[in-house]
Design an enzyme around this catalytic site. Structure first.
Site, short mmCIF file in Angstrom:
data_model
loop_
_atom_site.label_atom_id
_atom_site.label_comp_id
_atom_site.label_asym_id
_atom_site.label_seq_id
_atom_site.Cartn_x
_atom_site.Cartn_y
_atom_site.Cartn_z
CB SER A 24 6.37 -20.75 58.28
OG SER A 24 6.49 -22.15 58.19
CG HIS A 33 4.46 -16.95 58.75
ND1 HIS A 33 5.65 -16.45 59.22
CD2 HIS A 33 4.32 -18.18 59.30
CE1 HIS A 33 6.22 -17.36 60.01
NE2 HIS A 33 5.43 -18.41 60.08
CE LYS A 40 4.88 -17.04 63.19
NZ LYS A 40 6.02 -17.36 64.05
N1 PMP Z 1 1.58 -21.79 62.70
C1 PMP Z 1 2.55 -21.45 61.84
C2 PMP Z 1 2.28 -21.52 60.38
C3 PMP Z 1 3.79 -20.98 62.32
O1 PMP Z 1 4.75 -20.65 61.46
C4 PMP Z 1 3.98 -20.90 63.71
C5 PMP Z 1 5.29 -20.39 64.32
N2 PMP Z 1 6.35 -20.26 63.54
C6 PMP Z 1 2.96 -21.30 64.56
C7 PMP Z 1 1.77 -21.72 64.03
C8 PMP Z 1 3.15 -21.27 66.06
O2 PMP Z 1 3.07 -19.99 66.55
P1 PMP Z 1 3.65 -19.57 67.97
O3 PMP Z 1 5.02 -19.04 67.74
O4 PMP Z 1 2.71 -18.54 68.45
O5 PMP Z 1 3.65 -20.78 68.84
#
Ligand code: PMP
Length: 395
Positions: free
Chosen positions: A185, A213, A244
């Protein structure tokens, strides 16, 4: 002071921001105009930090699906599936996710964060081992902590370091879950999945990939790195988010192990939280269809990602390891990152400000994320805004 004593560092940081006269962590989006434009502080701003990879948040079909589900089923489920019941849409979405990934089972969670908490902390417990990439997301770390299993980190994207640790584990490798991400991310690089799968064949551990992602971004059908690397058979669990590429909110886990269904009965973040709303479920189901058939969207996304990455590299900025829709610009110091972020906003560009400890290795980043909805001109506009800043700020 009591409980609040531990907030002193945060309070000092906030005071510093107050003195600067701007607060990058409380930006109010006054109006959201499209997947790529918003009004902030009275001005139109180009959004380059949304994670809206396919630009589906304003797709009329997703909006219509959400509206008609709300009219038909109401605004919320008002409770968890175990207590209040499963709506037909939850089941349908799980069926469609399983079909999309070609997997036996799927579970839908209320966010990606709680999907990681619930799945990791339920699959592993005391006596098991979690071996995770050092750059994994906070939700993975928290799920690991909640599990009570031994937690070992391996060096980011370093299969040799992973193998060194596996060798030390010996027989315990059989009770070890390895967790990596499809696209990381913060730095936007991919996990070396083929190498990790080769290690799996040698050491016999369990493997989970978080495709938060990479869903919609990698693979012909947009399934993520697991599809791109042709490793579907070798990955035990795929987790992901609806927040996303699918443009909504929620999370999921899919697997070919039929026992995944049992996780439902043991996972506190599934059992004790409200299930996704009818609007969310309906728009995600529609978005999933668009994602699966979204070859053109993916082409546009990658064209934009390469264009921005190349443009910033040419300007001399030091960037994350490879061009993907997540493009991290390294900046030398926290202060320079803060001021550059503000300078970009003054030029009408919103990017993500990432300060330690959010970025790996104590680094500071200006994180851009690219969308299929960006036009060529918008990407040029982002590059132009960066070109007005000195590349001397970069690491
Ligand atoms: N896993 C990763 C790698 C993320 O980057 C994120 C959110 N940025 C999440 C899980 C959590 O996702 P959510 O926004 O649906 O809570």
């Amino acid at each position: 002071m009591g409980l609040f004593e531990k907030f002193t560092t945060i309070a000092n940081g906030r005071n510093m921001l107050d003195q600067l006269g701007f607060d990058p962590f409380n930006v109010e989006i006054e109006e959201i105009l499209s997947p790529t434009m918003a009004r902030i502080a009275g001005r139109e701003v180009l959004l380059a930090g949304t994670n809206n990879y396919l630009g589906l948040t304003f797709d009329p079909r997703c909006i219509e699906a959400a509206c008609s589900a709300t009219r038909a089923e109401g605004t919320g489920t008002t409770g968890s599936r175990m207590a209040n019941g499963t709506f037909a849409g939850h089941r349908a979405l799980e069926r469609e996710l399983a079909e999309f990934f070609g997997c036996a089972k799927a579970i839908v969670f209320s966010t990606g964060f709680v999907a990681n908490l619930g799945v990791i902390s339920t699959l592993t417990g005391p006596g098991d081992t979690l071996l995770i990439d050092g750059d994994c997301h906070a939700s993975i770390y928290d799920g690991c902590r909640m599990s009570g299993a031994d937690i070992i980190r391996f060096r980011h994207n370093n299969a040799a370091d992973l193998e060194k640790r596996l060798r030390r584990l010996g027989d315990r490798a059989k009770n070890t879950l390895i967790i990596v991400e499809g696209i990381y991310s913060m730095l936007g690089d991919r996990a070396p999945l083929a190498e990790i799968v080769a290690l799996k064949k040698k050491y016999g551990f369990w493997l989970m990939v978080d495709e938060a992602h990479s869903l919609g971004v990698l693979g012909r059908k947009g399934m993520g790195l697991v599809e791109e690397a042709d490793c579907l058979e070798d990955v035990d669990f795929i987790v992901g988010t609806f927040s996303k590429s699918l443009g909504a909110i929620g999370g999921f886990c899919v697997s070919n192990h039929p026992e995944l269904d049992l996780v439902r009965y043991a996972s506190r973040s599934y059992l004790f939280t409200a299930s996704p709303s009818p609007a969310t479920v309906a728009s995600v189901r529609q978005a999933l269809q668009l994602l699966a058939s979204g070859k053109d969207l993916r082409e546009r996304l990658w064209c934009n990602a390469r264009h921005l990455y190349d443009g910033l590299a040419k300007l001399g900025f030091s960037l994350g390891p490879e061009p993907t829709p997540v493009i991290a610009v390294y900046v030398r110091s926290k202060e320079e990152t803060l001021f550059s972020w503000k300078e970009l906003l003054d030029q009408g560009i919103y990017v993500n400000l990432i300060l330690p400890p959010a970025a790996p290795d104590g680094k500071s980043l200006l994180r851009c994320s690219v969308s299929a909805a960006h036009t060529h001109e918008q990407i040029n506009h982002i590059i132009k805004a960066f070109s007005a800043m000195s590349a001397d700020i970069t690491l």
